[in-house]
Design a protein around this motif. Sequence first.
Motif, PDB file in Angstrom:
ATOM      1  N   ALA A  17      -2.172  -6.647   5.924  1.00  0.00           N
ATOM      2  CA  ALA A  17      -1.211  -6.771   4.822  1.00  0.00           C
ATOM      3  C   ALA A  17      -0.443  -5.467   4.610  1.00  0.00           C
ATOM      4  CB  ALA A  17      -1.936  -7.178   3.544  1.00  0.00           C
ATOM      5  N   GLU A  18      -1.119  -4.317   4.667  1.00  0.00           N
ATOM      6  CA  GLU A  18      -0.411  -3.055   4.460  1.00  0.00           C
ATOM      7  C   GLU A  18       0.582  -2.785   5.580  1.00  0.00           C
ATOM      8  OE1 GLU A  18      -0.990   1.764   3.930  1.00  0.00           O
ATOM      9  OE2 GLU A  18      -2.763   0.479   3.740  1.00  0.00           O
TER      10      GLU A  18
ATOM     11  N   LEU B 123       2.129  -5.015   7.349  1.00  0.00           N
ATOM     12  CA  LEU B 123       3.237  -5.942   7.136  1.00  0.00           C
ATOM     13  C   LEU B 123       4.157  -5.463   6.019  1.00  0.00           C
ATOM     14  CD1 LEU B 123       1.297  -9.309   7.467  1.00  0.00           C
ATOM     15  CD2 LEU B 123       3.157  -8.548   8.962  1.00  0.00           C
ATOM     16  N   ALA B 124       3.561  -4.974   4.930  1.00  0.00           N
ATOM     17  CA  ALA B 124       4.372  -4.481   3.814  1.00  0.00           C
ATOM     18  C   ALA B 124       5.196  -3.274   4.243  1.00  0.00           C
ATOM     19  CB  ALA B 124       3.467  -4.124   2.635  1.00  0.00           C
ATOM     20  N   ARG B 125       4.606  -2.373   5.018  1.00  0.00           N
ATOM     21  CA  ARG B 125       5.349  -1.210   5.501  1.00  0.00           C
ATOM     22  C   ARG B 125       6.489  -1.626   6.424  1.00  0.00           C
ATOM     23  NH1 ARG B 125       3.247   3.917   4.917  1.00  0.00           N
ATOM     24  NH2 ARG B 125       1.219   4.074   3.871  1.00  0.00           N
ATOM     25  N   LEU B 126       6.311  -2.747   7.131  1.00  0.00           N
ATOM     26  CA  LEU B 126       7.362  -3.257   8.011  1.00  0.00           C
ATOM     27  C   LEU B 126       8.454  -3.999   7.238  1.00  0.00           C
ATOM     28  CD1 LEU B 126       5.142  -4.507  10.967  1.00  0.00           C
ATOM     29  CD2 LEU B 126       6.871  -2.694  11.087  1.00  0.00           C
ATOM     30  N   GLY B 127       8.267  -4.160   5.938  1.00  0.00           N
ATOM     31  CA  GLY B 127       9.295  -4.785   5.118  1.00  0.00           C
ATOM     32  C   GLY B 127       9.121  -6.268   4.887  1.00  0.00           C
ATOM     33  N   ALA B 128       8.003  -6.841   5.337  1.00  0.00           N
ATOM     34  CA  ALA B 128       7.772  -8.274   5.135  1.00  0.00           C
ATOM     35  C   ALA B 128       7.249  -8.525   3.724  1.00  0.00           C
ATOM     36  CB  ALA B 128       6.767  -8.804   6.156  1.00  0.00           C
ATOM     37  N   PRO B 129       7.645  -9.640   3.097  1.00  0.00           N
ATOM     38  CA  PRO B 129       7.017 -10.023   1.835  1.00  0.00           C
ATOM     39  C   PRO B 129       5.586 -10.469   2.123  1.00  0.00           C
ATOM     40  CG  PRO B 129       8.482 -11.760   2.593  1.00  0.00           C
ATOM     41  CD  PRO B 129       8.657 -10.611   3.548  1.00  0.00           C
ATOM     42  N   VAL B 130       4.609  -9.923   1.429  1.00  0.00           N
ATOM     43  CA  VAL B 130       3.215 -10.198   1.779  1.00  0.00           C
ATOM     44  C   VAL B 130       2.356 -10.279   0.529  1.00  0.00           C
ATOM     45  CG1 VAL B 130       2.784  -7.728   2.148  1.00  0.00           C
ATOM     46  CG2 VAL B 130       1.257  -9.399   3.202  1.00  0.00           C
ATOM     47  N   ALA B 131       1.409 -11.194   0.558  1.00  0.00           N
ATOM     48  CA  ALA B 131       0.434 -11.351  -0.523  1.00  0.00           C
ATOM     49  C   ALA B 131      -0.963 -11.265   0.080  1.00  0.00           C
ATOM     50  CB  ALA B 131       0.625 -12.688  -1.235  1.00  0.00           C
ATOM     51  N   LEU B 132      -1.917 -10.830  -0.728  1.00  0.00           N
ATOM     52  CA  LEU B 132      -3.290 -10.636  -0.262  1.00  0.00           C
ATOM     53  C   LEU B 132      -4.253 -11.398  -1.150  1.00  0.00           C
ATOM     54  CD1 LEU B 132      -5.337  -9.163   1.590  1.00  0.00           C
ATOM     55  CD2 LEU B 132      -5.267  -7.245  -0.045  1.00  0.00           C
ATOM     56  N   ILE B 133      -5.009 -12.304  -0.534  1.00  0.00           N
ATOM     57  CA  ILE B 133      -6.096 -13.006  -1.218  1.00  0.00           C
ATOM     58  C   ILE B 133      -7.393 -12.413  -0.683  1.00  0.00           C
ATOM     59  CG2 ILE B 133      -7.241 -15.220  -1.577  1.00  0.00           C
ATOM     60  CD1 ILE B 133      -4.538 -16.586  -1.234  1.00  0.00           C
ATOM     61  N   THR B 134      -8.113 -11.711  -1.534  1.00  0.00           N
ATOM     62  CA  THR B 134      -9.299 -10.980  -1.117  1.00  0.00           C
ATOM     63  C   THR B 134     -10.283 -10.940  -2.264  1.00  0.00           C
ATOM     64  OG1 THR B 134     -10.007  -8.913  -0.035  1.00  0.00           O
ATOM     65  CG2 THR B 134      -8.419  -8.713  -1.842  1.00  0.00           C
ATOM     66  N   ALA B 135     -11.454 -10.344  -2.036  1.00  0.00           N
ATOM     67  CA  ALA B 135     -12.460 -10.191  -3.083  1.00  0.00           C
ATOM     68  C   ALA B 135     -12.830  -8.722  -3.203  1.00  0.00           C
ATOM     69  CB  ALA B 135     -13.701 -11.019  -2.766  1.00  0.00           C
ATOM     70  N   VAL B 136     -12.831  -8.221  -4.422  1.00  0.00           N
ATOM     71  CA  VAL B 136     -13.257  -6.849  -4.691  1.00  0.00           C
ATOM     72  C   VAL B 136     -14.159  -6.848  -5.916  1.00  0.00           C
ATOM     73  CG1 VAL B 136     -11.199  -5.781  -3.701  1.00  0.00           C
ATOM     74  CG2 VAL B 136     -11.232  -6.354  -6.131  1.00  0.00           C
ATOM     75  N   GLY B 137     -15.014  -5.831  -6.009  1.00  0.00           N
ATOM     76  CA  GLY B 137     -15.794  -5.653  -7.211  1.00  0.00           C
ATOM     77  C   GLY B 137     -14.937  -5.019  -8.295  1.00  0.00           C
ATOM     78  N   ASN B 138     -15.318  -5.253  -9.523  1.00  0.00           N
ATOM     79  CA  ASN B 138     -14.612  -4.614 -10.638  1.00  0.00           C
ATOM     80  C   ASN B 138     -15.207  -3.222 -10.853  1.00  0.00           C
ATOM     81  OD1 ASN B 138     -12.834  -4.260 -12.717  1.00  0.00           O
ATOM     82  ND2 ASN B 138     -14.022  -5.445 -14.207  1.00  0.00           N
TER      83      ASN B 138
ATOM     84  N   ALA C 195      -4.945  -1.170  -6.651  1.00  0.00           N
ATOM     85  CA  ALA C 195      -3.827  -0.298  -7.020  1.00  0.00           C
ATOM     86  C   ALA C 195      -3.083   0.182  -5.786  1.00  0.00           C
ATOM     87  CB  ALA C 195      -4.342   0.890  -7.833  1.00  0.00           C
ATOM     88  N   HIS C 196      -3.815   0.550  -4.738  1.00  0.00           N
ATOM     89  CA  HIS C 196      -3.174   1.022  -3.508  1.00  0.00           C
ATOM     90  C   HIS C 196      -2.354  -0.092  -2.872  1.00  0.00           C
ATOM     91  CE1 HIS C 196      -2.961   2.044   0.819  1.00  0.00           C
ATOM     92  NE2 HIS C 196      -2.825   3.268   0.374  1.00  0.00           N
ATOM     93  N   ALA C 197      -2.905  -1.310  -2.849  1.00  0.00           N
ATOM     94  CA  ALA C 197      -2.181  -2.443  -2.274  1.00  0.00           C
ATOM     95  C   ALA C 197      -0.896  -2.715  -3.045  1.00  0.00           C
ATOM     96  CB  ALA C 197      -3.069  -3.682  -2.261  1.00  0.00           C
ATOM     97  N   GLU C 198      -0.976  -2.691  -4.353  1.00  0.00           N
ATOM     98  CA  GLU C 198       0.215  -2.943  -5.169  1.00  0.00           C
ATOM     99  C   GLU C 198       1.258  -1.849  -4.975  1.00  0.00           C
ATOM    100  OE1 GLU C 198      -1.467  -3.411  -9.048  1.00  0.00           O
ATOM    101  OE2 GLU C 198      -1.951  -5.540  -8.733  1.00  0.00           O
ATOM    102  N   ASP C 199       0.810  -0.614  -4.844  1.00  0.00           N
ATOM    103  CA  ASP C 199       1.748   0.485  -4.592  1.00  0.00           C
ATOM    104  C   ASP C 199       2.462   0.307  -3.250  1.00  0.00           C
ATOM    105  OD1 ASP C 199       1.146   1.681  -6.973  1.00  0.00           O
ATOM    106  OD2 ASP C 199      -0.231   3.165  -6.131  1.00  0.00           O
ATOM    107  N   ALA C 200       1.777  -0.329  -2.301  1.00  0.00           N
ATOM    108  CA  ALA C 200       2.374  -0.581  -0.981  1.00  0.00           C
ATOM    109  C   ALA C 200       3.327  -1.770  -0.993  1.00  0.00           C
ATOM    110  CB  ALA C 200       1.276  -0.808   0.061  1.00  0.00           C
ATOM    111  N   GLY C 201       3.399  -2.490  -2.122  1.00  0.00           N
ATOM    112  CA  GLY C 201       4.288  -3.644  -2.215  1.00  0.00           C
ATOM    113  C   GLY C 201       3.616  -4.964  -1.926  1.00  0.00           C
ATOM    114  N   ILE C 202       2.292  -4.999  -1.956  1.00  0.00           N
ATOM    115  CA  ILE C 202       1.538  -6.222  -1.680  1.00  0.00           C
ATOM    116  C   ILE C 202       1.260  -6.957  -2.988  1.00  0.00           C
ATOM    117  CG2 ILE C 202      -0.627  -7.134  -0.745  1.00  0.00           C
ATOM    118  CD1 ILE C 202      -0.764  -4.544   0.970  1.00  0.00           C
ATOM    119  N   ASP C 203       1.490  -8.259  -2.997  1.00  0.00           N
ATOM    120  CA  ASP C 203       1.196  -9.099  -4.159  1.00  0.00           C
ATOM    121  C   ASP C 203      -0.307  -9.380  -4.178  1.00  0.00           C
ATOM    122  OD1 ASP C 203       0.904 -11.058  -6.087  1.00  0.00           O
ATOM    123  OD2 ASP C 203       2.411 -12.412  -5.252  1.00  0.00           O
TER     124      ASP C 203
END
Length: 371
Positions: free
Chosen positions: A102-103, A105-120, A129-137
């Motif tokens: 996803a990152e 792809l975002a750096r290449l300018g593609a619209p990209v979304a990420l469905i993943t699991a993380v702990g709170n 936060a890093h993904a959102e800063d890279a332009g990932i939904d």
Amino acid sequence: MTELPKKQQLYELIRANPFISQQDLASQLGLSRSAVANYIATLVRERRILGRAYVLPDRRPIVCIGASNLDRKLRSSGALVLGTSNPASQDESFGGVARNIAENLARLGAPVALITAVGNDASGRALIAHAEDAGIDTRGALRLDGVSSGTYTAVLDQDGEMVVALADMALNERLGPDFLATRQQQRASAALVVADLNLPRESISLLLEDAARDGVPLVLVAVSQPKMARLPEQLRGLRLLILNEGELASRLQRPLDSDAAIGAACRELQAQGVQDVVVTRGARGVMYTSSSGVMRLDAPAVEVVDVTGAGDAFAAAVCWSLHSAGEDGADLGLACRRGLQLSSMTIECEQTVCPTLEAGQLESLNESVLD
């Protein structure tokens, strides 16, 4: 038979056409625009839909599904000696196959979304936060209390080659079919779905069924030989499978000791339902299926700094190329050339995702290759 409530009718219309306008919804349901807006707001609050973005068809995103984790890389200062302590340097970065793809792809300018699991936890919040800063939904991500985010620890030799890796990826078991069903609308509105095999086997089966039904191209990216067991026997609905030689041999449970054997294995996978197969071979390049048979490409010569993330970069470039061309104009050979170039860039830098990668760069990287 009782007619469905208006809210459920509206939901079914959005499922059938994620890009339907509020005016069309109002006309079909005999409602006012304000009533439609209220129903949509309710569905968003209920998390049955992730919002109404009114994305233009040519900006439909690539949806990446799978692992996000904290990468730790330990690089030996000298020749590794097993069974004892070795001097090493450590680096931490954000990783996970789906997240890395996803990152890129975002750096290449593609619209990209990420469905993943993380702990709170701190790591999970930093990953998002890093993904959102890279332009990932990341609106489709699953955030879980009381659990730790995933980790991947790689041990590299003094030349930057991976010796062994340890992965704590149990969190991805929470990305089961029931959860993915809650993200069905987001997946159905994608231009391309890319998933890694960190997902449970049942989730992979669901993605294949949905791809066959909805017509959204699906790319699966293998992650390790043990996790090849998560790939279902039948692959109908799968646009592309990307895997390495060892993973291919594991799938077919036999050694593959020649180009001819790999070619035969690719054709066997196609008989199981996948449209195309790409087999990565490290420094020996790739093999891929085409209308002319199974083709081979050499890898460019590179100075190895760190191989971590190279396979994910390759997969991202292939997916970017397919997405950019559209399904009808997709050239898998060109996609693999671009994949090799981006993989080489990643190998020649210390980071998991090449920090100098930017939109428009991939086309220029291939001018010399395509001449």
